[in-house]
Design a protein around this motif. Structure first.
Motif, short mmCIF file in Angstrom:
data_model
loop_
_atom_site.label_atom_id
_atom_site.label_comp_id
_atom_site.label_asym_id
_atom_site.label_seq_id
_atom_site.Cartn_x
_atom_site.Cartn_y
_atom_site.Cartn_z
N GLU A 93 -25.94 38.98 79.87
CA GLU A 93 -25.77 39.82 78.67
C GLU A 93 -26.76 40.98 78.67
O GLU A 93 -26.41 42.11 78.33
N ARG A 125 -25.59 43.61 81.27
CA ARG A 125 -24.35 44.30 80.89
C ARG A 125 -24.52 45.11 79.61
O ARG A 125 -24.10 46.26 79.53
N LYS A 182 -20.18 40.79 86.46
CA LYS A 182 -19.04 40.42 85.63
C LYS A 182 -19.22 39.07 84.94
O LYS A 182 -19.76 38.14 85.52
N TYR A 183 -18.67 38.99 83.72
CA TYR A 183 -18.53 37.69 83.06
C TYR A 183 -17.21 37.08 83.53
O TYR A 183 -16.14 37.66 83.32
N GLY A 184 -17.28 35.93 84.18
CA GLY A 184 -16.04 35.27 84.58
C GLY A 184 -15.85 33.95 83.87
O GLY A 184 -14.73 33.58 83.52
N CYS A 185 -16.96 33.21 83.66
CA CYS A 185 -16.81 31.91 83.01
C CYS A 185 -17.98 31.55 82.09
O CYS A 185 -17.83 30.74 81.19
N GLU A 187 -20.47 29.78 82.69
CA GLU A 187 -21.10 28.48 82.92
C GLU A 187 -21.35 28.18 84.39
O GLU A 187 -21.37 27.03 84.79
N GLU A 192 -19.69 28.65 87.19
CA GLU A 192 -18.67 28.05 88.05
C GLU A 192 -17.92 29.06 88.91
O GLU A 192 -17.26 28.67 89.86
N CYS A 193 -17.97 30.35 88.57
CA CYS A 193 -17.08 31.29 89.28
C CYS A 193 -17.80 32.30 90.15
O CYS A 193 -17.21 32.87 91.05
N PHE A 207 -12.25 41.92 90.61
CA PHE A 207 -13.14 41.42 89.57
C PHE A 207 -14.21 40.49 90.15
O PHE A 207 -15.34 40.45 89.67
N LEU A 209 -19.84 30.87 100.44
CA LEU A 209 -19.06 31.50 99.37
C LEU A 209 -18.37 30.48 98.48
O LEU A 209 -17.55 30.85 97.64
N GLU A 210 -18.67 29.20 98.64
CA GLU A 210 -17.86 28.22 97.89
C GLU A 210 -18.08 28.31 96.38
O GLU A 210 -17.26 27.82 95.62
N LEU A 257 -15.31 32.25 93.13
CA LEU A 257 -13.86 32.11 93.04
C LEU A 257 -13.17 33.46 93.16
O LEU A 257 -13.65 34.46 92.61
#
Lengths: 160, 797
Positions: A28, A31, A40-43, A45, A47-48, A104, A132-133, A136
Motif C-alpha cells: 500500500e 502504490r 501489483k495487488y493480486g491477492c 495474502e 499467494e500470487c 499483470f 517461480l513457483e 502465478l
C-alpha cells in the motif's frame, strides 16, 4: 486512525522519508504513497507474487510486509529494476519471447527472475521453474516466461 | 542465387513471423497503467456489503452508524435507489437487493468514502436482520417437487411513467432457461447400433482467476453524462445496457477500457458492482472507484458453468457413429448470466463433433442458491467435449477398433455441412488427428500402456486423445457480429489504427497492426493502435467467441486495402501506370512486377497533403461476416469458419497416492494460418495450462451455497514447475474467408485437455472417472472402487 510512524529507507537508490500508519503494508505504501504502481495487488495474502519487491536484495511479497519494516532497508521495485542494465536485458527477453500477455503478473515475475538468476547465474530450467513457483500467471502457461528467463541468463551469441 | 529485387521487396512480410506484442515493453517495466493504477482527482472509494445468508428475507438494514463514520459520503441500500433496474440476460437480478437475498454474494448495501479504510469501517457498522428461507443448492433437487422457488414471484420495478412493470416473470419450476435440439431420429440410430454406451458426467465449478481483480471507476459530468473506466470485454453492448439501467441516452455514456489484468470471458456481462459504483457516483456527484479484494473476486465474479450431463451414444458394426442423446442440468446459480447460454456451444459439439446422423440434445438451467455462472473461455465446450470424447474411446474399445481409426472414420472433410447447419468450408480435422497421433506416437504407446495394468508397478503411464470443434469465424448471436476500423495515415507514413476490437492481453492489437502493415508495406513500429474508448473507436460486438483476429482482422484489412487503393489510384497516373501495376512494400510505392521503388510512401502522402487539391488518407471499413443467426430450431451456419484441434495427453498416475502428473501435451490445431507465431503459441500454451488446471487441480468448493476456498492457497492454479512438455503443431488450412486465411483460436486450446487427460488416466489404470477434477483423493478412491460416480436424478426426467 492509528498513529503515524516516520521511517526512512532507500527506494530504487533514492533516500525516502515518509510517515506511515502502523498497519499499512509495504504494498500500500509503495502504490498509494510513492507512485510505484508497477507493484501489483493480486491477492493480498502472499499467494500470487504479483506484488514481489526486493528488500535488501531478497524478494518478498510486499503485501505481507509492513511498511514500517522497510525502515532502514534498501528497497527495489520493478521501476528500479527496469532502469538497470540487467532489467533491460530481462525486459527485452520477456518481450522477444512472448512472455507477456495481460502483463499483470509480469512485474512480480521480473523481480523474482532477478532473484533466481542472482542466486544462481547458471540456474537450470528446473531451478528457474522452482524459483517461480510463488508467481502465478493465468495467461501464458509459463513456458515463454521460462524461455525468456533462460535466455536472459544465457544470452546466445548474436546470429544474423 | 541472389534474391531478385521483387523477392527482396516482398521479403518484409510479417505473416507467420514472431512479432513481439506492442504493449509488452511497458508491461514488463511496470509502466502500464491498469484500471487499478488509475486515480481520478476527487475520487471516492466504494465497498459493497454482501449477504451473510444463502437464502433469506431481509427484515431490516440499519445504516445509521455507518453514515456517521468520518470520511463516509454515502451509504446506499435498495431503498436509496428506487429507480434501479435489473441486470443480467433475463433481467432477473437487481444490483442492490431490497427484500430477498438468494446467494452469499448478494449485494445489500454500499459505501462511498474518502478512503478504502473508512468505507470498510462503515461496512462493519451496517446491521442487517434476516429471516432465513429454505435453501436449495443441488440443481437436481431444485427441479424436484416442493423445492424452494428462487424467483417464484414477478419482479416488478417502477417503469418510465412511475407505474410498476413486470421485468422478470415468476418462475414456477426453477428452470431459468431450457433448450431442446434434435436432428434425425435417435430411436432409429439406436436400432442401427451394435454398441450403445450411456454415462453421467459431472463438470465442476471453476473460476477465471484473472490476476487483476475486477473494478470500475464511474464519473458523471455536470450535464449528467457518464464516463466509465471499465475492463468490459463488450464496451458497445454495455453502453446500451448501462443507458437502459440509468434511463439515459446511450450516446451519453462513454467507456474507456484501461489495460486489463486478464479477461477469459469473465467480463462479458454486467455485474452488480458496476451499477452500484454508478449509483454512488450519481448520488455523491463524485468519481467513484470500486475494486474487489481477491476474496471478493472468488465470491462475486462468475464461475464456469457446472453441468450434470447424461450422454448416450452408439455406433454400428463398421464403427460409424449412429446417434447421440444428451440431457443436462446446468446449475444456474441464483441469477441468470451467460452460463445459462452455454448450450448454444454445447449443442454444436454434441451435434457436429464427428458425423452424428441422429441427435437429441436437451438442457435445463436451474436456479439454486449457489454462485452464478458466466461465460468462460470455451463456453460450455469443455463440458460437452469431456463427455463426447470419453464415449469416442469407450465405443472404439467396445467395438475392438483402434481409437484413432474410429475417430478418423467419423471425422468430417472440408466442404461438409452438418445437420445443425454448420458449413465447414475449410476443415483440418483429419490432419489434426493424424498429426497429433503421429507426433505423440499415440497408437503404439496406447497399446503398450495396457500391458502394464497388472505389472505390480504402482506408477502407471497413460496416453489419451481428444479433439474439439469450435467457432473460428465469430458467432452471430447479436444483430451484427461485425467490427469497425478507421485508418489514418499521417505525413510521415505513420498509421493510426482505430479499431473496435478490444485488447485483453491476447495480443489483438499486435495482430491487427501486423495485418495492416502487410497491406500497406510498412514496418510494425509505424502503427499506433487506438482500441479502448467508445467515444473514438467504431462499433464492435466485443471480445468473445474467439472472434477478434477473424472479425477485427478482416475489418482492419478492409480499411487498409481502401487506404492502399486510394494511394495507388492517385500515384498511378503520375507514374504513368495503372493502379494494378503498383504495390506498397518496404515503405515505398513499388512496381508490383519487379519491386522497383517509385516513391517513398511518406513523401507521397506529404505531397498529397500539401498539394493544391489537398487530401489526407483516412479510411473506414465495417466487416460483417457471412454467417447467419440460428433459426428457431437452433440450426444455421452461425460462424464464418470453424476451428479444430486434437490434443494428446500423456500422464503418470501414482496409484498409491492418486497423484496424476501431466507429462506432455501434443497438440495439433487447425488455425487457418499462423499470423503472429509468437502470439498464437502464447494463446495455445496458455490455454493448455488453463485446461490442465480444469482437469487436475482447480476446484471451487461450494458447500451449501458457501465458497469454502476463496483464495489462491486453497484454489490451486497450475504453477510454473507443474506445466507439461508442450508440442504444438499448426495445421494451416488457409480459410477462404479468414484474414490472410486465419481462423480464431483463443478458446480452442483449453477445450479438450480434460477430456484427453480422462482418456489417459483410463489408459494408465483401466479406471474411468466421470467427475472432474482429477484430484489425488478422487483418483485414489476411484482406483479402489470407492468413488460415488455421478448419478442422474430419478425425479428429473
Amino acid at each position: 486512525m492509528s498513529a503515524l510512524i516516520e521511517i526512512e529507507f532507500r527506494l530504487n537508490g533514492i533516500s525516502r522519508r515518509v510517515s506511515v500508519p502502523l498497519q499499512m503494508s509495504a504494498l500500500e505504501m509503495l502504490r498509494d504513497m510513492m507512485g510505484q504502481h508497477g507493484t501489483k495487488y493480486g491477492c493480498g495474502e502472499g499467494e500470487c507474487g504479483a506484488c514481489t519487491i526486493s528488500v535488501d536484495h531478497r524478494t518478498v511479497n510486499s503485501c505481507l510486509k509492513f511498511a514500517v519494516d522497510c525502515d532502514g532497508r534498501d528497497i527495489q521495485t520493478i521501476e528500479g529494476l527496469a532502469a538497470t542494465p540487467f532489467g533491460e536485458t530481462l525486459n527485452r527477453a520477456m518481450v522477444e519471447h512472448g512472455a507477456v500477455q495481460c502483463g499483470f503478473c509480469t512485474p512480480g515475475i521480473m523481480m523474482q527472475a532477478q532473484q533466481v538468476l542472482t542466486d544462481n547465474p547458471d540456474a537450470s530450467r528446473a531451478q528457474i521453474q522452482r524459483g517461480l513457483e510463488g508467481n502465478l500467471c493465468r495467461c501464458t502457461g509459463y513456458r515463454k516466461i521460462l524461455d525468456a528467463i533462460e535466455a536472459a541468463a544465457h544470452p546466445s551469441p548474436a546470429v544474423d | 542465387m541472389a534474391p531478385t529485387p521483387r523477392e527482396e521487396a516482398f521479403a518484409d512480410s510479417l505473416i507467420g513471423r514472431r512479432v513481439p506484442k506492442l504493449d509488452a515493453p511497458d508491461k514488463a517495466s511496470g509502466r502500464t497503467r491498469y484500471l487499478h493504477d488509475i486515480n481520478v482527482p476527487g475520487q471516492l472509494h466504494a465497498k459493497i456489503l454482501r449477504a451473510t445468508e444463502v437464502h433469506a428475507r431481509i427484515v431490516s438494514i440499519d445504516v445509521e452508524a455507518a453514515r456517521r463514520v468520518p470520511g463516509v459520503h454515502a451509504v446506499i441500500t435498495a431503498a436509496d435507489v428506487p429507480w434501479q433496474r435489473p441486470i443480467g440476460i433475463t433481467k432477473d437480478h437487481m444490483p442492490l437487493k431490497a427484500d430477498i437475498v438468494r446467494s452469499r454474494r448478494d449485494e445489500i448495501a454500499a459505501v462511498a468514502a474518502d478512503t478504502v479504510q473508512a468505507a470498510q469501517e462503515a461496512l462493519r457498522l451496517i446491521r442487517v436482520a434476516y429471516e432465513p428461507l429454505p435453501i436449495v443448492t443441488n440443481s437436481a433437487q431444485a427441479l424436484g417437487p416442493g423445492a424452494p422457488l428462487l424467483h417464484g414471484e414477478d419482479l416488478r420495478v417502477p417503469g418510465r411513467n412511475g407505474a410498476l412493470e413486470v421485468v422478470h416473470k415468476a418462475c414456477s419450476d426453477n428452470v431459468s432457461m431450457a433448450y431442446e435440439y434434435g436432428h434425425g431420429d435417435v430411436s432409429q440410430g439406436e436400432r442401427e447400433s451394435v454398441v450403445v454406451v450411456e454415462d453421467v458426467f459431472w463438470l465442476h465449478y471453476v473460476t477465471h482467476c484473472c490476476m487483476g481483480v475486477s473494478g470500475v471507476i464511474a464519473e458523471f459530468d455536470a450535464s449528467g453524462s457518464l464516463l466509465l473506466y471499465s475492463n468490459t470485454q463488450v464496451p458497445f453492448l454495455h453502453k446500451r445496457e448501462f443507458a437502459e439501467l440509468l434511463g439515459i441516452d446511450p450516446g451519453r455514456i462513454r467507456i474507456i477500457q484501461p489495460p486489463i489484468g486478464g479477461g477469459f470471458g469473465s467480463k462479458l456481462d454486467i455485474y452488480p458492482f458496476e451499477p452500484i459504483a454508478i449509483f454512488l457516483a450519481k448520488i455523491t456527484r463524485r468519481p467513484v472507484k470500486l475494486l474487489f479484494t481477491r476474496e471478493e473476486e472468488f465470491i462475486a465474479s462468475p464461475t464456469r458453468q457446472p453441468v450434470l450431463l447424461k450422454l448416450r451414444s452408439g455406433c454400428d458394426r463398421e464403427g460409424r457413429l449412429t446417434f447421440r442423446a444428451v440431457d443436462t442440468i446446468h446449475d444456474n446459480g441464483a441469477y441468470t448470466s451467460w452460463g445459462a447460454t452455454t448450450p448454444f456451444v454445447m449443442m454444436q459439439t454434441i451435434s457436429s463433433l464427428y458425423r452424428v446422423p441422429h441427435c437429441h440434445y436437451r438442457t435445463r438451467a436451474v436456479y439454486t442458491n449457489n454462485p452464478y455462472a458466466g461465460s468462460f473461455r470455451g463456453y460450455g465446450n469443455l463440458q460437452a467435449t469431456f463427455a463426447v470424447e470419453a464415449h469416442m474411446d469407450k465405443l472404439a474399445d467396445a467395438l475392438g477398433m483402434d481409437a484413432l481409426e474410429f475417430r478418423l472414420l467419423n471425422a468430417q472433410d472440408p466442404g461438409e455441412s452438418t445437420p445443425q447447419g454448420m458449413h465447414f468450408r475449410s476443415c483440418g480435422f483429419k490432419e489434426c488427428l493424424g498429426t497429433a497421433a503421429e507426433r505423440s506416437d499415440y497408437a503404439a504407446k496406447r497399446r503398450r500402456n495396457l500391458e502394464h495394468w497388472n505389472d505390480g508397478n504402482p506408477v502407471k503411464r497413460g496416453i489419451g486423445m481428444a479433439s474439439m470443434l469450435h467457432v473460428g469465424g465469430g458467432a452471430k448471436m447479436y444483430p451484427s457480429d461485425g467490427c469497425g476500423t478507421i485508418i489514418k495515415l499521417d505525413d510521415f507514413a505513420k498509421v493510426t489504427l482505430i479499431t473496435g476490437a478490444s485488447e485483453i492481453g491476447q495480443g489483438s492489437e499486435t495482430v491487427l497492426a501486423l495485418l495492416v502493415c502487410e497491406e500497406l508495406g510498412l514496418p510494425i513500429d509505424s502503427v499506433t493502435v487506438v482500441n479502448n474508448d467508445t467515444a473514438i473507436t467504431p462499433w464492435d460486438v466485443g471480445v468473445h467467441a474467439s472472434r477478434t483476429t477473424f472479425i477485427g482482422g478482416n475489418s482492419a484489412i478492409g480499411a487498409a486495402r481502401k487506404a492502399k487503393r486510394k494511394i495507388l489510384e492517385i500515384a498511378a497516373p503520375k507514374a504513368g501506370r495503372t493502379p494494378d501495376d503498383l504495390d506498397l512494400r518496404g515503405g515505398h510505392i513499388v512496381l508490383r512486377a519487379t519491386g522497383e521503388r517509385i516513391q517513398e510512401i511518406g513523401k507521397f502522402l506529404r505531397s498529397l497533403h500539401f498539394s493544391e487539391k489537398a487530401e489526407l488518407v483516412m479510411t473506414t471499413y465495417y466487416y460483417e461476416p457471412p454467417s447467419v443467426h440460428l433459426d428457431r430450431n437452433y440450426k444455421g451456419n452461425v460462424s464464418a469458419a470453424y476451428a479444430w484441434a486434437t490434443q494428446v495427453a500423456e500422464v503418470e498416475v501414482d496409484t498409491d497416492t492418486g497423484i496424476v502428473r501431466l507429462l506432455k501435451i501434443t497438440a495439433a490445431h487447425d488455425v487457418g494460418r499462423v499470423l503472429n507465431r509468437l502470439g498464437i503459441e502464447g494463446q495455445i500454451e496458455g490455454g493448455i495450462v488453463m485446461g490442465q488446471g480444469y482437469a487436475l487441480s482447480e476446484d471451487l468448493l461450494v458447500e451449501d451455497g458457501v465458497i469454502r476456498n476463496p483464495n489462491f492457497r486453497d484454489y490451486k492454479l497450475v504453477t510454473a514447475p507443474e506445466i507439461p512438455e508442450m508440442d504444438v503443431s499448426f495445421i494451416e488450412t488457409m480459410d477462404g474467408e479468414g484474414p490472410q486465411g486465419a481462423k480464431g483460436v483463443g478458446e480452442a486450446p483449453a477445450i479438450c485437455i480434460a477430456a484427453a487427460v480422462a482418456n489417459a488416466i483410463y489408459n494408465a489404470t483401466g479406471t474411468r472417472i466421470y467427475a472432474l477434477p482429477f484430484t489425488p483423493e478422487k483418483v485414489y478412491r476411484a482406483l479402489r472402487g470407492s468413488n460415488m460416480p455421478p448419478k442422474w436424478p430419478a425425479d428429473a426426467a
